[in-house]
Scaffold this motif. Sequence first.
Motif, mmCIF file in Angstrom:
data_model
loop_
_atom_site.group_PDB
_atom_site.id
_atom_site.type_symbol
_atom_site.label_atom_id
_atom_site.label_comp_id
_atom_site.label_asym_id
_atom_site.label_seq_id
_atom_site.Cartn_x
_atom_site.Cartn_y
_atom_site.Cartn_z
ATOM 1 N N UNK A 180 0.859 -1.185 0.000
ATOM 2 C CA UNK A 180 0.000 0.000 0.000
ATOM 3 C C UNK A 180 0.896 1.236 0.000
ATOM 4 N N UNK A 181 0.632 2.166 -0.912
ATOM 5 C CA UNK A 181 1.355 3.443 -0.922
ATOM 6 C C UNK A 181 0.373 4.543 -0.533
ATOM 7 N N UNK A 182 0.743 5.295 0.519
ATOM 8 C CA UNK A 182 -0.122 6.377 1.009
ATOM 9 C C UNK A 182 0.492 7.715 0.621
ATOM 10 N N UNK A 183 -0.134 8.450 -0.303
ATOM 11 C CA UNK A 183 0.360 9.791 -0.601
ATOM 12 C C UNK A 183 -0.050 10.783 0.493
ATOM 13 N N UNK A 184 0.744 11.830 0.682
ATOM 14 C CA UNK A 184 0.466 12.937 1.618
ATOM 15 C C UNK A 184 0.547 12.546 3.097
ATOM 16 N N UNK A 185 1.085 11.385 3.383
ATOM 17 C CA UNK A 185 1.383 11.015 4.771
ATOM 18 C C UNK A 185 0.193 10.954 5.693
ATOM 19 N N UNK A 186 0.421 11.395 6.946
ATOM 20 C CA UNK A 186 -0.591 11.298 7.988
ATOM 21 C C UNK A 186 -1.815 12.162 7.750
ATOM 22 N N UNK A 187 -1.732 13.094 6.775
ATOM 23 C CA UNK A 187 -2.864 13.960 6.463
ATOM 24 C C UNK A 187 -3.909 13.236 5.607
ATOM 25 N N UNK A 188 -3.543 12.046 5.105
ATOM 26 C CA UNK A 188 -4.439 11.308 4.214
ATOM 27 C C UNK A 188 -5.446 10.503 5.038
ATOM 28 N N UNK A 189 -6.538 11.159 5.408
ATOM 29 C CA UNK A 189 -7.537 10.549 6.297
ATOM 30 C C UNK A 189 -8.171 9.299 5.691
ATOM 31 N N UNK A 190 -8.432 9.324 4.390
ATOM 32 C CA UNK A 190 -9.086 8.186 3.738
ATOM 33 C C UNK A 190 -8.205 6.941 3.859
ATOM 34 N N UNK A 191 -6.918 7.092 3.560
ATOM 35 C CA UNK A 191 -5.996 5.950 3.615
ATOM 36 C C UNK A 191 -5.835 5.440 5.042
ATOM 37 N N UNK A 192 -5.716 6.355 5.997
ATOM 38 C CA UNK A 192 -5.546 5.954 7.398
ATOM 39 C C UNK A 192 -6.780 5.190 7.881
ATOM 40 N N UNK A 193 -7.973 5.683 7.526
ATOM 41 C CA UNK A 193 -9.209 5.007 7.935
ATOM 42 C C UNK A 193 -9.330 3.616 7.306
ATOM 43 N N UNK A 194 -8.855 3.470 6.064
ATOM 44 C CA UNK A 194 -8.872 2.158 5.411
ATOM 45 C C UNK A 194 -7.960 1.181 6.156
ATOM 46 N N UNK A 195 -6.801 1.677 6.591
ATOM 47 C CA UNK A 195 -5.876 0.845 7.373
ATOM 48 C C UNK A 195 -6.505 0.411 8.688
ATOM 49 N N UNK A 196 -7.157 1.375 9.331
ATOM 50 C CA UNK A 196 -7.810 1.088 10.622
ATOM 51 C C UNK A 196 -8.865 0.002 10.442
ATOM 52 N N UNK A 197 -9.660 0.081 9.382
ATOM 53 C CA UNK A 197 -10.689 -0.926 9.123
ATOM 54 C C UNK A 197 -10.079 -2.292 8.827
ATOM 55 N N UNK A 198 -8.947 -2.286 8.136
ATOM 56 C CA UNK A 198 -8.251 -3.557 7.817
ATOM 57 C C UNK A 198 -7.768 -4.236 9.101
ATOM 58 N N UNK A 199 -7.225 -3.444 10.021
ATOM 59 C CA UNK A 199 -6.734 -3.996 11.297
ATOM 60 C C UNK A 199 -7.917 -4.462 12.155
ATOM 61 N N UNK A 200 -9.003 -3.684 12.150
ATOM 62 C CA UNK A 200 -10.214 -4.074 12.903
ATOM 63 C C UNK A 200 -10.708 -5.431 12.435
ATOM 64 N N UNK A 201 -10.702 -5.633 11.123
ATOM 65 C CA UNK A 201 -11.179 -6.900 10.560
ATOM 66 C C UNK A 201 -10.299 -8.060 11.033
ATOM 67 N N UNK A 202 -8.994 -7.812 11.119
ATOM 68 C CA UNK A 202 -8.078 -8.857 11.598
ATOM 69 C C UNK A 202 -8.327 -9.165 13.071
ATOM 70 N N UNK A 203 -8.488 -8.111 13.855
ATOM 71 C CA UNK A 203 -8.664 -8.293 15.300
ATOM 72 C C UNK A 203 -10.015 -8.928 15.631
#
Length: 203
Positions: A180-203
């Motif tokens: 996964x490549x995230x442009x604009x770093x920590x400011x990229x809310x959409x990408x960060x939220x997608x990561x959070x959902x991916x981890x939630x699904x694993x947990x």
Amino acid sequence: MEEVVIIGVAGGSASGKTTVANRLKEEFAESVALLNHDCYYKAHDEMPFEERCKLNYDHPTAFDTERLIQDILQLKNGNSIERPVYDYAIHNRAKETVKVEPARVIIVEGFLIYENIELRDLMDIKIFVDTDADERIIRRILRDVKERGRSLDSVINQYTETVKPMHEQFVEPTKKYADVIIPRGGMNEVAVKMLIERIKAFL
């Protein structure tokens, strides 16, 4: 034993990778163990401060990556570790350590974590935070002057002499390993939220 997932967060200096890693850590708290590659800079107690200032901290040999690999394996096997602490003000490892408990998700953050094949192969998900070079140098100046007590001249000199050439030689080429490549770093809310959902699904 419960399955453990290891997530790498890489990217250039001041790209926002630490922001992304910290956001994930905040979201999942005790379910996540966070290891920063920067904490594993080698100790140089044998060198005076003036000599430590001259070292190239952007080269793979600056890090005790073997210890990081061993610590990840210990956490994965359900054991706690004593993580080293690095003091930027003195360019050396501090005397104290930080106890890190095992967790279902291990996040490994650092600009050179995909350069080492043994470390890279431990990752289940590899993220690369991709931020424009001009933005990264501005962020680095602000961070190093405000937070790390550096002079403006020293930050600019270090950037031109080691950070930029080492980025081009060792960091940029590892982007090809990212899932996964995230442009604009920590400011990229959409990408960060997608990561959070991916981890939630694993947990």
